[in-house]
Design a protein around this motif. Structure first.
Motif, PDB file in Angstrom:
ATOM      1  N   THR A 151       0.857  -1.192   0.000  1.00 45.12           N
ATOM      2  CA  THR A 151       0.000   0.000   0.000  1.00 45.12           C
ATOM      3  C   THR A 151       0.887   1.234   0.000  1.00 45.12           C
ATOM      4  N   SER A 152       0.249   2.371  -0.240  1.00 46.26           N
ATOM      5  CA  SER A 152       0.998   3.623  -0.148  1.00 46.26           C
ATOM      6  C   SER A 152       0.132   4.659   0.553  1.00 46.26           C
ATOM      7  N   CYS A 153      -0.881   5.193  -0.148  1.00 47.44           N
ATOM      8  CA  CYS A 153      -1.671   6.275   0.449  1.00 47.44           C
ATOM      9  C   CYS A 153      -2.650   5.785   1.510  1.00 47.44           C
ATOM     10  N   GLU A 154      -3.164   4.592   1.324  1.00 47.72           N
ATOM     11  CA  GLU A 154      -4.224   4.032   2.181  1.00 47.72           C
ATOM     12  C   GLU A 154      -5.426   4.964   2.282  1.00 47.72           C
ATOM     13  N   CYS A 178      -2.651  -0.505  -4.146  1.00 50.97           N
ATOM     14  CA  CYS A 178      -3.218  -1.740  -3.580  1.00 50.97           C
ATOM     15  C   CYS A 178      -4.282  -2.384  -4.474  1.00 50.97           C
ATOM     16  N   GLY A 218      -7.184   5.415  -0.929  1.00 53.09           N
ATOM     17  CA  GLY A 218      -7.906   5.167  -2.173  1.00 53.09           C
ATOM     18  C   GLY A 218      -7.560   6.106  -3.308  1.00 53.09           C
ATOM     19  N   VAL A 219      -6.377   6.740  -3.236  1.00 55.14           N
ATOM     20  CA  VAL A 219      -6.055   7.682  -4.305  1.00 55.14           C
ATOM     21  C   VAL A 219      -4.866   7.275  -5.172  1.00 55.14           C
ATOM     22  N   CYS A 220      -4.025   6.379  -4.713  1.00 56.82           N
ATOM     23  CA  CYS A 220      -2.775   6.154  -5.455  1.00 56.82           C
ATOM     24  C   CYS A 220      -2.783   4.914  -6.341  1.00 56.82           C
ATOM     25  N   GLY A 221      -3.615   3.942  -6.055  1.00 64.47           N
ATOM     26  CA  GLY A 221      -3.700   2.747  -6.907  1.00 64.47           C
ATOM     27  C   GLY A 221      -2.732   1.630  -6.554  1.00 64.47           C
ATOM     28  N   CYS A 274      -7.457  -0.920   0.104  1.00 66.15           N
ATOM     29  CA  CYS A 274      -7.270  -0.113   1.318  1.00 66.15           C
ATOM     30  C   CYS A 274      -8.557   0.554   1.774  1.00 66.15           C
TER      31      CYS A 274
HETATM   32  S1  FES Z   1      -2.890   2.244  -1.030  1.00 67.31           S
HETATM   33 FE1  FES Z   1      -3.328   3.927  -2.342  1.00 67.31          FE
HETATM   34  S2  FES Z   1      -5.208   3.284  -3.271  1.00 67.31           S
HETATM   35 FE2  FES Z   1      -4.866   1.810  -1.760  1.00 67.31          FE
END
Ligand code: FES
Length: 320
Positions: free
Chosen positions: A267-270, A277, A272-275, A307
């Protein structure tokens, strides 16, 4: 998760409320290559990880550049960048990821940035210029002093393809976009980045003028509204490869539960914006809560952001 230790080698304010940092690896080795649109995770403090677009030269692997706007309601990220980091500060970062890629097939590119949304867009503009590809950049800011990269855009080589638009009211922004997006010709692609209300306006104007979704590329910085505003219920997730099934309670995300059971999910942003996951859905119907997938991808339902998204069916089977 592998991280890269870096050091801040330069820091400067490049517009009102916007600070640019240059980062180099601590051991002097080259940084991974990247493409315009890429972002990195920056580990600012224990537990504080933020995503920032790379906005320097993608041909320079000795240094990464990020530009960070100080947000009044900062949860710690931008405040830390503005107040606590200086030349010599040590940080760790992820390798670049790119979910905001440019089309190699587009024969014209319209770049639209609002405020700090210029950060991924400027590296695209530089690349199009370098490659001698047709593009136009519209950059909306509050005022001249709030305009990052102003000298480069106002008088550098990008200037002939760039329009700087200062202090326009909402109606004037929409009228400008209306003019710019009205006559799309086949092969044009649109790239946009900025605050959520601005993005919503650009998307609405693009839809009104018939821009197909697959020609509209965008990147959100953060989720604008609580993503859990809809009622949450529990459901089951089965991992197809291990055939393990987990119950996701109403107060936890899929990622939370998988982690609790020792299944690591990237994951990165957690938010729902970065894609990062996104996973394939093999069975069941996701309840999408992300801002990354397109409306068509949501309707198709064969992938989801783990996420934040949930399930409309009692069981979801995912390709993990
Ligand atoms: S971690 Fe960024 S969209 Fe899920």
């Amino acid at each position: 998760m592998n991280t890269i230790p870096v050091r801040v080698v330069a820091a400067e304010v490049i517009a009102e409320g916007i600070r640019l940092l240059k980062l180099s690896s601590q051991d002097g080795s080259p940084l991974p290559t990247w493409e315009p649109g890429s972002h990195i995770d920056v580990h600012l403090d224990p537990g504080v990880i933020r995503q920032y677009s790379l906005c320097g030269s993608c041909t320079d692997t000795s240094t990464y550049e990020i530009a960070v706007k100080r947000e009044p309601e900062s949860r710690g990220g931008s405040k830390f960048v503005h107040e606590s980091l200086g030349v010599g500060s040590q940080l760790s970062i992820s390798a670049p990821r790119n979910h905001f890629t440019t089309s190699t097939e587009a024969d014209h590119n319209l770049l639209v940035a609002g405020g700090i949304g210029i950060t991924p867009i400027i590296s695209m503009a530089r690349q199009f210029h370098r490659q001698d590809r047709a593009f136009e950049l519209l950059y909306f800011t509050r005022s001249e002093t709030h305009t990052a990269f102003r000298d480069e855009l106002a008088s550098g080589p990008l200037n002939s393809s760039c329009r700087l638009l200062f202090g326009l009211e909402r109606d004037a922004v929409e009228a400008t976009l209306d003019d710019a997006l009205r006559n799309r010709h086949d092969g044009s692609h649109l790239y946009l980045c900025g605050p959520q209300p601005f993005m919503d306006t650009v998307r609405a104007v693009a839809a009104r003028h018939g821009w197909p979704d697959d020609a509209v590329h965008l990147e959100y910085f953060a989720a604008a509204a609580p993503l859990d505003a809809e009622p949450q219920t529990s459901f089951d997730v089965r991992l197809a490869r291990s055939e393990k099934t987990f119950t996701i309670p109403a107060d936890k995300t899929i990622v939370d539960v998988l982690r609790e059971h020792g299944t690591d999910v990237e994951t990165s942003c957690e938010q729902g914006v970065c894609g990062t996951c996104i996973v394939k859905v093999l069975e069941g119907c996701p309840d999408h809560r992300d801002y990354f997938l397109t409306a068509q991808e949501h309707a198709k339902g064969d992938c989801m952001a783990m996420c934040v998204s949930r399930s409309l069916t009692k069981l979801l089977v995912v390709d993990l």
